[in-house]
Scaffold this motif. Sequence first.
Motif, PDB file in Angstrom:
ATOM      1  N   TYR A 158       0.839  -1.195   0.000  1.00  0.00           N
ATOM      2  CA  TYR A 158       0.000   0.000   0.000  1.00  0.00           C
ATOM      3  C   TYR A 158       0.880   1.253   0.000  1.00  0.00           C
ATOM      4  O   TYR A 158       2.043   1.208   0.430  1.00  0.00           O
ATOM      5  CB  TYR A 158      -0.896   0.035   1.245  1.00  0.00           C
ATOM      6  CG  TYR A 158      -1.852  -1.119   1.346  1.00  0.00           C
ATOM      7  CD1 TYR A 158      -3.129  -1.051   0.802  1.00  0.00           C
ATOM      8  CD2 TYR A 158      -1.482  -2.298   1.996  1.00  0.00           C
ATOM      9  CE1 TYR A 158      -4.013  -2.115   0.905  1.00  0.00           C
ATOM     10  CE2 TYR A 158      -2.357  -3.373   2.104  1.00  0.00           C
ATOM     11  CZ  TYR A 158      -3.618  -3.279   1.550  1.00  0.00           C
ATOM     12  OH  TYR A 158      -4.487  -4.331   1.655  1.00  0.00           O
ATOM     13  N   GLU A 159       0.292   2.357  -0.463  1.00  0.00           N
ATOM     14  CA  GLU A 159       1.008   3.637  -0.488  1.00  0.00           C
ATOM     15  C   GLU A 159       0.138   4.730   0.118  1.00  0.00           C
ATOM     16  O   GLU A 159      -1.088   4.722  -0.019  1.00  0.00           O
ATOM     17  CB  GLU A 159       1.360   4.022  -1.932  1.00  0.00           C
ATOM     18  CG  GLU A 159       2.286   3.053  -2.637  1.00  0.00           C
ATOM     19  CD  GLU A 159       2.411   3.378  -4.106  1.00  0.00           C
ATOM     20  OE1 GLU A 159       3.428   3.975  -4.491  1.00  0.00           O
ATOM     21  OE2 GLU A 159       1.463   3.063  -4.862  1.00  0.00           O
ATOM     22  N   LEU A 160       0.798   5.673   0.777  1.00  0.00           N
ATOM     23  CA  LEU A 160       0.146   6.879   1.278  1.00  0.00           C
ATOM     24  C   LEU A 160       0.925   8.087   0.776  1.00  0.00           C
ATOM     25  O   LEU A 160       2.154   8.074   0.787  1.00  0.00           O
ATOM     26  CB  LEU A 160       0.137   6.907   2.807  1.00  0.00           C
ATOM     27  CG  LEU A 160      -0.677   5.858   3.550  1.00  0.00           C
ATOM     28  CD1 LEU A 160      -0.383   5.943   5.046  1.00  0.00           C
ATOM     29  CD2 LEU A 160      -2.161   6.044   3.298  1.00  0.00           C
ATOM     30  N   ASN A 161       0.231   9.101   0.380  1.00  0.00           N
ATOM     31  CA  ASN A 161       0.897  10.348  -0.022  1.00  0.00           C
ATOM     32  C   ASN A 161       1.015  11.284   1.170  1.00  0.00           C
ATOM     33  O   ASN A 161       0.649  12.457   1.130  1.00  0.00           O
ATOM     34  CB  ASN A 161       0.138  10.995  -1.179  1.00  0.00           C
ATOM     35  CG  ASN A 161       0.322  10.207  -2.459  1.00  0.00           C
ATOM     36  OD1 ASN A 161       1.435   9.834  -2.807  1.00  0.00           O
ATOM     37  ND2 ASN A 161      -0.771   9.933  -3.148  1.00  0.00           N
ATOM     38  N   ILE A 162       1.560  10.733   2.248  1.00  0.00           N
ATOM     39  CA  ILE A 162       1.830  11.484   3.470  1.00  0.00           C
ATOM     40  C   ILE A 162       2.889  10.717   4.251  1.00  0.00           C
ATOM     41  O   ILE A 162       2.993   9.496   4.137  1.00  0.00           O
ATOM     42  CB  ILE A 162       0.543  11.668   4.312  1.00  0.00           C
ATOM     43  CG1 ILE A 162       0.798  12.615   5.482  1.00  0.00           C
ATOM     44  CG2 ILE A 162      -0.009  10.338   4.785  1.00  0.00           C
ATOM     45  CD1 ILE A 162      -0.444  13.004   6.244  1.00  0.00           C
ATOM     46  N   GLU A 163       3.673  11.447   5.024  1.00  0.00           N
ATOM     47  CA  GLU A 163       4.714  10.809   5.813  1.00  0.00           C
ATOM     48  C   GLU A 163       4.197  10.437   7.199  1.00  0.00           C
ATOM     49  O   GLU A 163       3.085  10.809   7.572  1.00  0.00           O
ATOM     50  CB  GLU A 163       5.926  11.731   5.972  1.00  0.00           C
ATOM     51  CG  GLU A 163       5.625  13.084   6.577  1.00  0.00           C
ATOM     52  CD  GLU A 163       5.127  14.086   5.548  1.00  0.00           C
ATOM     53  OE1 GLU A 163       3.897  14.297   5.534  1.00  0.00           O
ATOM     54  OE2 GLU A 163       5.926  14.651   4.798  1.00  0.00           O
ATOM     55  N   GLY A 164       5.002   9.668   7.945  1.00  0.00           N
ATOM     56  CA  GLY A 164       4.694   9.373   9.340  1.00  0.00           C
ATOM     57  C   GLY A 164       4.233   7.950   9.580  1.00  0.00           C
ATOM     58  O   GLY A 164       3.230   7.513   9.004  1.00  0.00           O
ATOM     59  N   ASP A 165       4.960   7.240  10.442  1.00  0.00           N
ATOM     60  CA  ASP A 165       4.566   5.874  10.773  1.00  0.00           C
ATOM     61  C   ASP A 165       3.188   5.825  11.421  1.00  0.00           C
ATOM     62  O   ASP A 165       2.444   4.855  11.257  1.00  0.00           O
ATOM     63  CB  ASP A 165       5.598   5.248  11.721  1.00  0.00           C
ATOM     64  CG  ASP A 165       6.931   4.972  11.041  1.00  0.00           C
ATOM     65  OD1 ASP A 165       7.077   5.303   9.850  1.00  0.00           O
ATOM     66  OD2 ASP A 165       7.830   4.433  11.710  1.00  0.00           O
ATOM     67  N   TYR A 166       2.835   6.867  12.178  1.00  0.00           N
ATOM     68  CA  TYR A 166       1.527   6.892  12.822  1.00  0.00           C
ATOM     69  C   TYR A 166       0.405   6.957  11.799  1.00  0.00           C
ATOM     70  O   TYR A 166      -0.702   6.443  12.034  1.00  0.00           O
ATOM     71  CB  TYR A 166       1.429   8.047  13.828  1.00  0.00           C
ATOM     72  CG  TYR A 166       1.701   9.427  13.259  1.00  0.00           C
ATOM     73  CD1 TYR A 166       0.672  10.237  12.823  1.00  0.00           C
ATOM     74  CD2 TYR A 166       3.002   9.913  13.171  1.00  0.00           C
ATOM     75  CE1 TYR A 166       0.915  11.497  12.314  1.00  0.00           C
ATOM     76  CE2 TYR A 166       3.260  11.167  12.655  1.00  0.00           C
ATOM     77  CZ  TYR A 166       2.218  11.960  12.224  1.00  0.00           C
ATOM     78  OH  TYR A 166       2.466  13.215  11.707  1.00  0.00           O
ATOM     79  N   ASN A 167       0.665   7.566  10.636  1.00  0.00           N
ATOM     80  CA  ASN A 167      -0.334   7.572   9.578  1.00  0.00           C
ATOM     81  C   ASN A 167      -0.460   6.202   8.935  1.00  0.00           C
ATOM     82  O   ASN A 167      -1.558   5.791   8.540  1.00  0.00           O
ATOM     83  CB  ASN A 167       0.016   8.628   8.528  1.00  0.00           C
ATOM     84  CG  ASN A 167      -0.326  10.025   8.995  1.00  0.00           C
ATOM     85  OD1 ASN A 167      -1.412  10.278   9.492  1.00  0.00           O
ATOM     86  ND2 ASN A 167       0.611  10.950   8.843  1.00  0.00           N
ATOM     87  N   VAL A 168       0.646   5.496   8.835  1.00  0.00           N
ATOM     88  CA  VAL A 168       0.593   4.109   8.366  1.00  0.00           C
ATOM     89  C   VAL A 168      -0.276   3.286   9.314  1.00  0.00           C
ATOM     90  O   VAL A 168      -1.150   2.523   8.881  1.00  0.00           O
ATOM     91  CB  VAL A 168       2.006   3.503   8.272  1.00  0.00           C
ATOM     92  CG1 VAL A 168       1.926   1.994   7.978  1.00  0.00           C
ATOM     93  CG2 VAL A 168       2.822   4.200   7.185  1.00  0.00           C
ATOM     94  N   GLU A 169      -0.064   3.469  10.621  1.00  0.00           N
ATOM     95  CA  GLU A 169      -0.842   2.709  11.598  1.00  0.00           C
ATOM     96  C   GLU A 169      -2.327   3.030  11.492  1.00  0.00           C
ATOM     97  O   GLU A 169      -3.176   2.129  11.545  1.00  0.00           O
ATOM     98  CB  GLU A 169      -0.331   2.991  13.008  1.00  0.00           C
ATOM     99  CG  GLU A 169      -0.955   2.094  14.055  1.00  0.00           C
ATOM    100  CD  GLU A 169      -0.212   2.148  15.371  1.00  0.00           C
ATOM    101  OE1 GLU A 169       0.257   1.106  15.838  1.00  0.00           O
ATOM    102  OE2 GLU A 169      -0.101   3.262  15.935  1.00  0.00           O
TER     103      GLU A 169
END
Length: 465
Positions: free
Chosen positions: A280-291
């Motif tokens: 998966y990909e997110l166009n935002i940084e931060g491990d907390y956003n991954v979580e």
Amino acid sequence: MKFSLEEIIKATGAKILKNEVEAGDKFTFSTDTRSIESGEIYLPLKGENFDGEKFIDKALEAGAVGYFTTKKNTAHCSQFTAHKNLILQVEDTLTAYLELALFYKRKINPKTIAITGSSGKTTTKEMAYCVACEKFKTHKSELNFNNEVGLCKTILSMPEDTEVLILEMGMRGLGEIELLSKYSEPDISIIANVGTAHIGRLGSRENIAKAKSEVIKHLKKGGTLIAHDDELIKLELIKETESVHCSQLTAHFIYFSLSDANILERRVGYSKFIYKNHEYELNIEGDYNVENSLAVIEMGLKLNMELEEIKNGLKKYSPLEKRWEIQEINGLKIINDSYNANPESMKAAIETFLKLYQPPLLLVLGDMAELGEKETEYHKQIGEFLCEKIKNNVKVITVGKLAEEISKKLNNKGFESKNFENNLQTSLYILDNVEIGTTIIFKASRSMKFEEIIENLKKEKIMEK
């Protein structure tokens, strides 16, 4: 939705004190005399410091066709009453509002997602909306509509063809999320996490976990709970499902944590990770956003969405205002993450900032609010955390009395950190001392109003007061 009088009575059990409306007329409601429209029914809410029934006259002057009241007769209202067509009496107007919302929600019958958590619930809600929109006609809570009134506004503004309803649920104390759950009957409930946000109101993480776990009290039979893999949450859920009145023994529980994901790439404005053998990909940084996104992936799967739909929806998410909002101001790169702050989100933002950005760097940290008796200790802990993370080419300044504890810890460890009383002093210091090309992160509770500093940085000259 427009309600017939019969539907209003069915939903609320209201007693009719006056009825001169035409058969077949339908009505909408307003709780605010400032925005009420002609033909609406005024529903006056009450609180500790206000009583909407005192403004019935104003609502009628503005064109309301009638109103709800908790009083047993119409003598409390002035001459306008005689000219209005509908007066309905209920025991409690907020309960009536909630009952109307639930009545409409049951009529439309969308799959309902309830999202709560100490931090990250708004981000999770927005991610969930982006994902659900890939397949379904979706409606969500806007802005901070995460209390009882916000719940009603969200549900009652829902289009009739809505297939998925996403509700953010906040709380000020025990029992409040249970109330929101009762009047929304979720199919899927999400607990993003349990941290120390608002611990000043509840006293302990254990009580916060208890409050957040209320989100399953009225989960539909056979529904799904998606929760952060936290022992406190699990303990409280066991207590809930052991209670006699709780029907969630048939519910499906899913737990997630960052340790379930393999993060492949971290860079500014981008994250790539593997979760359960899929990328998966997110166009935002931060491990907390991954979580946060892991809960949303699980939601999508429970909604029987295709993997590509979930992946595409996650890629479309972008942060809201004051949540990792990036802009260039007069040669400075500004990251505004000052919508809110608690110890967990503060540490997560600091860690992400230091991992992804190259010096020169400046952290501007302010007070974290509503942390209770241990507020000073929590700020000291942030200082200790920074001492372990930063190097000498990273600068930290703080704003506010509590945040001064962060600076004190840094100074005691040999790092230079200045503290300022207010945003004006901070703005002047940045303009006079920070070199062009510096990346600056602003992190504090909303009450610190750090947007004032950012606006000051845009000015050619600041007038000192």
